[in-house]
Design an enzyme around this catalytic site. Structure first.
Site, PDB file in Angstrom:
ATOM      1  N   GLY A   1      -5.956 -48.970 -43.205  1.00  0.00           N
ATOM      2  CA  GLY A   1      -6.846 -49.860 -42.475  1.00  0.00           C
ATOM      3  C   GLY A   1      -6.214 -51.199 -42.149  1.00  0.00           C
TER       4      GLY A   1
ATOM      5  CG  ASP B   1      -1.844 -39.237 -40.696  1.00  0.00           C
ATOM      6  OD1 ASP B   1      -1.211 -39.119 -41.767  1.00  0.00           O
ATOM      7  OD2 ASP B   1      -2.396 -40.296 -40.339  1.00  0.00           O
ATOM      8  CG  HIS B   2      -4.319 -38.734 -44.230  1.00  0.00           C
ATOM      9  ND1 HIS B   2      -4.122 -38.848 -45.583  1.00  0.00           N
ATOM     10  CD2 HIS B   2      -3.839 -39.878 -43.681  1.00  0.00           C
ATOM     11  CE1 HIS B   2      -3.554 -40.010 -45.849  1.00  0.00           C
ATOM     12  NE2 HIS B   2      -3.362 -40.643 -44.714  1.00  0.00           N
TER      13      HIS B   2
ATOM     14  NE  ARG C   1      -7.477 -46.204 -35.800  1.00  0.00           N
ATOM     15  CZ  ARG C   1      -8.255 -45.708 -36.752  1.00  0.00           C
ATOM     16  NH1 ARG C   1      -9.265 -46.436 -37.203  1.00  0.00           N
ATOM     17  NH2 ARG C   1      -8.031 -44.516 -37.253  1.00  0.00           N
TER      18      ARG C   1
END
Length: 381
Positions: free
Chosen positions: A195, A98-99, A277
């Site tokens: 986020g 990812d990224h 998370r």
């Protein structure tokens, strides 16, 4: 079965009109949990390690400063963990970067066992983005590895990815990008945000993936569309964290109803990180609240102290640095660490299992026409 590239999963989700979740992992226990819950639901699985997650898994706890060597080491450890728990699973599994920040990061992931990589050139101008993405595609496809690019900029912050404002993807440019780069999938900007602080009442511009899909069909282009920054940020989990002493504020996700509509508008792959998370952090707080003796444990007491020092944080990487041997290698030295690992795995399964059902990928494992890296290498030729 052996790990496979991304393209067969994208093809299946497009053909059968369901959403394929892609879930970020930052520890051996998280990889194990993601695989187990997908197998329970007979769902294809995409596990993602972000570029900086590779650095963290490589032992760099200040992962924003991770070196290429850290990333190489971490990519191999994530790759080893996913193969350990996934090669004997009965579902198709993809390990996706990812990224990826640059060519070297993508190469490190591929060399470490990733079967799919994303190169994020979205901060570059169009021509430079195309050039960088083509370079990665050339290296990856020669090894049977799939590639995801990105066009358009998402607002928000997550790891090293940051932007104050979104720049929506131009559908005509998206088609041109597919043609010039030959990517297997393209992450687009259509209103999602990185986020957990996405702002209240976010509205997705579903006309963007619709327009891109129509243009792709007109031009005969195959490829997947990817929704980054798509965590739902469950309100009940945020409330539970705060009720246990956390201080998570301004937390708003993407409404699941909007994501389901986006799937029908052509979105195939849906990236989720913040939800995991949050659930893991909630479970950590619950564990120490329930078992007071763990607060002074020689092996995990330091995790509790970090939870108390950083009440506003919800990234487990902030808290698990005292047990890095467990994070990196899966070693469980005592019963106290085992309790922390169990709490982590349960949090992962709670979120991932819910989204497998909501996105509609349950029971779809048998619909994927699995192809090995060697078979994909020939197809890419």
């Amino acid at each position: 079965m052996p790990l496979i590239p991304l393209k067969p999963l994208i093809d299946a989700s497009d053909k059968y009109h369901y959403g394929q979740g892609a879930f970020n992992v930052n520890a051996v226990a998280q990889a194990k949990a993601v695989i187990e819950v997908h197998e329970m639901f007979r769902s294809p699985a995409i596990l993602q390690g972000a570029d900086l997650a590779n650095g963290f898994m490589g032992g760099c706890t200040d992962f924003a400063k991770a070196t290429l060597e850290d990333k190489k080491r971490g990519a191999k450890l994530i790759g080893d963990a996913v193969r350990k728990y996934g090669e004997h699973a009965s579902i198709p599994i993809v390990l996706h970067l990812d990224h990826g920040r640059d060519f070297d990061s993508c190469k490190a992931a591929i060399d470490g066992g990733y079967t799919s990589v994303m190169i994020d050139g979205s901060s570059l101008d169009f021509d430079r983005n195309v050039e960088l993405t083509r370079e990665v595609v050339k290296y990856a496809h020669a090894r049977g590895v799939s590639v995801e690019g990105e066009l358009g900029v998402l607002a928000g912050v997550e790891d090293h990815v940051f932007s104050k404002e979104s720049t929506y993807t131009n559908p005509l440019k998206a088609v041109e990008f597919f043609k010039k780069t030959q990517v297997d999938a393209l992450a687009i900007s259509y209103g999602t945000m990185h986020g957990a602080s996405k702002g209240a009442n976010v509205r997705l511009r579903k006309e963007i993936p619709l327009a891109i899909r129509e243009c792709m069909r007109h031009e005969g282009i195959e490829g997947g569309l990817v929704s980054h920054g798509s965590s739902t940020v469950p309100e009940y989990i945020v409330n539970e964290i705060n009720g246990l002493g956390g201080q998570i504020g301004n937390a708003n996700g993407i409404a699941i109803e909007q994501l389901l509509e986006a799937i029908q508008c052509g979105i195939n792959k849906i990236n989720v990180d913040s939800d995991i998370r949050l659930a893991v952090t909630r479970n950590f707080r619950e564990l120490f609240h329930r078992e007071e003796s763990l607060k002074t444990s020689s092996s995990v007491g330091a995790i509790y102290r970090l939870l108390e020092e950083k009440k506003e944080a919800f990234d487990p990487r902030v808290f698990v640095t005292p047990i890095m041997d467990t994070v990196m290698y899966g070693n469980i030295p005592d019963g106290d660490v085992e309790k922390v690992v169990t709490a982590m795995e349960k949090g992962v399964k709670e979120v991932v299992g819910t989204l497998i059902v909501q996105f509609g990928s349950y029971g779809k494992a048998s619909l994927v026409e699995c192809k090995s890296l060697e078979e994909m290498k020939e197809l890419y030729k």
